[in-house]
Design an enzyme around this catalytic site. Structure first.
Site, PDB file in Angstrom:
ATOM      1  N   CYS A  74       0.738  -1.752  -1.177  1.00  0.00           N
ATOM      2  CA  CYS A  74      -0.337  -1.026  -0.474  1.00  0.00           C
ATOM      3  C   CYS A  74       0.167   0.321   0.045  1.00  0.00           C
ATOM      4  O   CYS A  74      -0.625   1.169   0.413  1.00  0.00           O
ATOM      5  CB  CYS A  74      -0.827  -1.787   0.755  1.00  0.00           C
ATOM      6  N   CYS A  93       3.907  -3.266   3.348  1.00  0.00           N
ATOM      7  CA  CYS A  93       3.671  -3.770   1.986  1.00  0.00           C
ATOM      8  C   CYS A  93       3.858  -2.603   1.029  1.00  0.00           C
ATOM      9  O   CYS A  93       3.124  -1.606   1.105  1.00  0.00           O
ATOM     10  CB  CYS A  93       2.273  -4.362   1.821  1.00  0.00           C
ATOM     11  N   HIS A 101     -11.905  -0.336 -11.805  1.00  0.00           N
ATOM     12  CA  HIS A 101     -11.993   1.125 -11.666  1.00  0.00           C
ATOM     13  C   HIS A 101     -13.266   1.644 -12.329  1.00  0.00           C
ATOM     14  O   HIS A 101     -13.938   2.539 -11.820  1.00  0.00           O
ATOM     15  CB  HIS A 101     -10.792   1.812 -12.312  1.00  0.00           C
ATOM     16  N   CYS A 124       1.369  -9.942   2.692  1.00  0.00           N
ATOM     17  CA  CYS A 124       0.336  -8.905   2.661  1.00  0.00           C
ATOM     18  C   CYS A 124      -1.038  -9.550   2.466  1.00  0.00           C
ATOM     19  O   CYS A 124      -1.206 -10.380   1.556  1.00  0.00           O
ATOM     20  CB  CYS A 124       0.628  -7.943   1.518  1.00  0.00           C
ATOM     21  N   LYS A 162      -9.178 -11.461  -7.076  1.00  0.00           N
ATOM     22  CA  LYS A 162      -9.469 -10.056  -7.348  1.00  0.00           C
ATOM     23  C   LYS A 162      -8.742  -9.640  -8.620  1.00  0.00           C
ATOM     24  O   LYS A 162      -7.573  -9.950  -8.791  1.00  0.00           O
ATOM     25  CB  LYS A 162      -8.972  -9.187  -6.189  1.00  0.00           C
ATOM     26  N   HIS A 195      -2.203  -8.471  -1.274  1.00  0.00           N
ATOM     27  CA  HIS A 195      -1.423  -8.876  -2.448  1.00  0.00           C
ATOM     28  C   HIS A 195      -0.804 -10.263  -2.343  1.00  0.00           C
ATOM     29  O   HIS A 195      -0.371 -10.822  -3.344  1.00  0.00           O
ATOM     30  CB  HIS A 195      -0.310  -7.853  -2.720  1.00  0.00           C
ATOM     31  N   LYS A 242      -3.732  -5.464 -11.230  1.00  0.00           N
ATOM     32  CA  LYS A 242      -2.525  -5.476 -12.049  1.00  0.00           C
ATOM     33  C   LYS A 242      -1.497  -6.419 -11.454  1.00  0.00           C
ATOM     34  O   LYS A 242      -0.841  -7.174 -12.165  1.00  0.00           O
ATOM     35  CB  LYS A 242      -1.950  -4.066 -12.142  1.00  0.00           C
ATOM     36  N   HIS A 259      -9.029  -0.454 -15.467  1.00  0.00           N
ATOM     37  CA  HIS A 259      -9.632  -1.722 -15.877  1.00  0.00           C
ATOM     38  C   HIS A 259     -11.054  -1.774 -15.343  1.00  0.00           C
ATOM     39  O   HIS A 259     -11.555  -0.803 -14.771  1.00  0.00           O
ATOM     40  CB  HIS A 259      -8.770  -2.919 -15.446  1.00  0.00           C
TER      41      HIS A 259
END
Ligand code: MSP
Length: 654
Positions: A129, A126, A21, A144, A300, A147, A303, A18
């Site tokens: 991660c 997590c 990246h 986490c 952020k 997340h 996904k 996405h």
């Protein structure tokens, strides 16, 4: 010899790429292209992180092997990097034998230093991660910090690395090397983390199978983060028979070694990785540059949050360079930025269509109309050469400092000067009054065209494809510029110039949003909702409680089909057009699954379809059947019904 080695993080293969990246990769590409343009010896590495529990799970959920999943996503990355003109020299996959050999070599060096031991490992973990957190980091709610999901208490026997031993040496390195972590705010964060003291970390896993076996510890695989970080040297051949790249780009006192990473993974790169290297007796990276996040609705983009922007529709409409420009111009490197279509379109029209596109086409058209090409003498007035000499160093300094938005601003100031000069000198009037043979006209237009060429050279690390098009519009070959092209006065005289199309035709913002609205509200054959059987059948056969008889069910022809090809329906962000094989025939089906599935990732999959559905047209494209999917979550995201690969197409489902 002075060298420049730049790396992106290696991307997980359980997610399709996405904007986040793409951003890191485009930034690394731009930085490397700049150093290449200066004539330095450069190397640019990207790749994929393919081992670990998350990949294992994602593959199982899709009913494929981890390597099959990785192959599929890697193909997607290759296609994407090609589309975005990414000039990487190498692409490492952590499943390659060369990576394993390098990891084993690194482990041997660390083992020889006595920095591994075996112990019981317990802590808050997590799974997303694949990392342990301290109580302080996860707070009372045990969530986490990245997340926001619950961490679980994990306990197993593992190999440990003596990280605690390296707090002092790392602090010393930070103090001696102010450039080690950038920007400064992040460096300060890492120093304060180091001052808190480091605890040893586990570098193996016993419950995960998909990974590199830990040498000397049967039943353990190398912790995915340990081996992932090693990619930066395994790709250079560490541990292989031929280590010349490693010596040239890593073990070289005159070499710069830059890791570009998102701030989420800075600690891995600026504390763990350098500690492994110190232990192994290998040089450290010169700089770890942490950039901010692309946000969507202030979170952020990721996904797990479910708010990602996939670039396909924007790129199809506006081209990859428009997105490269937006990403590099809109984000101050190091800080967070928000992504929105509105901001993208505003920049597109103001900066690309107007400032850049119009300047280039205006100067090129004036040259063509006056001389059919560049003027026949290479002479210019002083004004624009002086402007170039003022703006080029601003651009260069900003580029050296990874301040990409400032570097673009410097180029844009130069474009404004070119435009201002043309307006002030009125070449059209000069031509009318003195004719096309006038030396004054030649000087004005040579200076303008030469400036456009130099603006394109400075722009080339950012927008390589556009720079090539500008060179072509000036009659020169469309290639990436060489170091010497950055000098005033190199535009050849008397070059015939072709009639070039507009670089960035203005976007019609209103119709873009209308179209988008339409795509979002369109009603494709809902892959999730069962098709109501024909009304008369329902009345005749179904009892009033909604049950149906077997005969009624059998009227529906459900069969397996293999997807042979898939592509997006133009102007739709949901619809995908597929060619499917039913064994005895092939046909076209359109389905509203494009928000969740990338077309490339669909090819080769076995799915279940309703084969005897009346044909329907979706956004003008005929669909002969319906693909079945489950609807997941409140938004009803489709999840395709999976059939194992060995079921032949056309098999009846009942
Ligand atoms: N596999 C690890 C990295 C190992 S490196 C030895 C990983 N992979 S990832 O697929 O999750 O990609 C991480 C990188 O993608 C981030 O560090 C960042 O560079 C980029 N981004 C992912 N989402 C992002 C945003 N929303 N915004 C900006 N970049 C982000 O972590």
């Amino acid at each position: 010899m002075k060298t420049f080695y730049a790396t992106t993080p290696i991307y997980y293969v359980n997610d399709l790429p996405h904007i986040g990246h793409i951003y890191t990769t485009v930034v690394t590409d731009t930085a490397t292209r700049f150093h290449r343009l200066l004539g330095e010896k450069t190397r640019f590495l990207t790749g994929t992180d393919e081992h670990g529990q998350n990949i294992e799970k994602a593959a199982a959920a899709q009913g494929v092997t981890p390597i099959a999943l990785a192959d599929r996503v890697v193909a997607r990355y290759h296609a994407l990097w090609k589309k975005f003109d990414i000039s990487n020299d190498d692409f490492i996959r952590t499943t390659q034998p060369r990576h394993r050999a390098g990891v084993e070599a690194l482990i041997a060096r660390i083992a020889a230093a006595g920095d591994f031991y075996t112990a019981k490992h317990e802590g808050w973990y997590c799974a997303s991660c694949e990392a342990f957190y301290t109580e302080k980091e996860i707070g009372e709610e045990r969530k986490c910090p990245i997340h926001g999901t619950a961490c679980a208490w994990e306990s197993e026997e593992n190999v440990f690395f003596r990280l605690s031993k390296y707090s002092g040496p790392l602090l010393e390195h930070y103090e001696k090397n102010p450039q080690f972590v950038r920007p400064e705010t992040r460096r300060a964060e890492m120093i304060s983390f180091l001052k808190g003291g480091l605890t040893d970390i586990s570098v193996s896993r016993s419950k995960v199978k998909w990974g590199i076996p830990f040498p000397g510890h049967p039943g353990q695989v190398v912790y995915v983060w340990f081996e992932a970080l090693a990619n930066y040297v395994t790709a250079l051949g560490l541990g292989s028979e031929d280590e010349h790249l490693y010596r040239e780009f890593w073990d070289n006192p005159d070499g710069r070694r830059i890791h570009l990473v998102g701030k989420d993974i800075l600690r891995f790169h600026s504390i763990f990785w350098p500690a492994f290297l110190l232990s192994a007796g290998l040089p450290l990276p010169t700089t770890v540059w942490a950039h901010g996040w692309w946000l969507r609705d202030e979170k952020k983009m990721s996904k797990s949050v479910g708010n990602v922007v996939r670039p396909d529709a924007l790129v199809a409409q506006f081209g990859p360079d428009a997105l490269r420009y937006f990403l590099l111009r809109e984000m101050t490197f190091g800080q967070d930025a928000s992504f929105s279509d509105e901001a993208f379109l505003t920049r597109f029209n103001a900066d690309l269509a107007n400032d850049l596109g119009n300047t280039v086409s205006r100067v090129a058209a004036l040259c063509r109309q006056s001389f059919g090409g560049t003027p026949d003498v290479a002479a210019a007035e002083e004004d624009l050469e002086a402007a170039f000499r003022a703006h080029e160093p601003e651009w260069r300094a900003a580029m050296e400092d990874f301040s990409f938005n400032r570097a673009l601003e410097a180029i844009w100031r130069f474009l404004t000067r070119i435009n201002g000069y043309v307006v002030a000198r009125e070449p059209w009037k000069v031509r009318k009054e003195r004719g096309a043979a006038s030396p004054v006209l030649k000087k004005i237009l040579y200076g303008s065209a030469e400036s456009v060429r130099l603006a394109a050279v400075m722009l080339s690390p950012f927008l390589p494809g556009t720079a090539r098009k500008i060179f072509e519009a000036l009659g020169m070959p469309g290639r990436d510029p060489a170091p010497r092209d950055l000098e005033w006065g190199l535009l050849p005289a008397g070059l015939p110039m072709p009639d070039a199309p507009a670089l960035f035709p203005r976007a019609d913002t209103a119709s873009y949003f209308e179209q988008k609205e339409k795509t979002m509200t369109e009603t494709p054959p809902a892959p999730s909702k069962p098709t109501p059987p024909p009304a008369e059948t329902t009345q005749a056969v179904s009892p009033s409680d909604g049950q149906i008889g077997i005969e009624e069910f059998q009227r529906m022809r459900l069969v397996t089909a293999k997807i042979l090809a898939a592509e997006r329906v133009p102007k739709s962000n949901k619809l995908v057009r597929m060619d499917v094989d039913l064994g005895s025939e092939r046909r076209q089906i359109v389905a509203g699954i494009g928000k969740v599935y990338e077309p490339e990732a669909l090819v080769g999959r076995n799915v279940v379809i309703v084969a005897n559905l009346k044909p329907a047209k979706l956004m003008g494209v005929e669909s002969n059947g319906m693909v079945l999917a489950a609807t997941v979550g409140e938004s009803g995201e489709p999840s395709l019904l999976a059939v194992s690969d060995d079921v032949p197409p056309g098999s009846r489902v009942k």
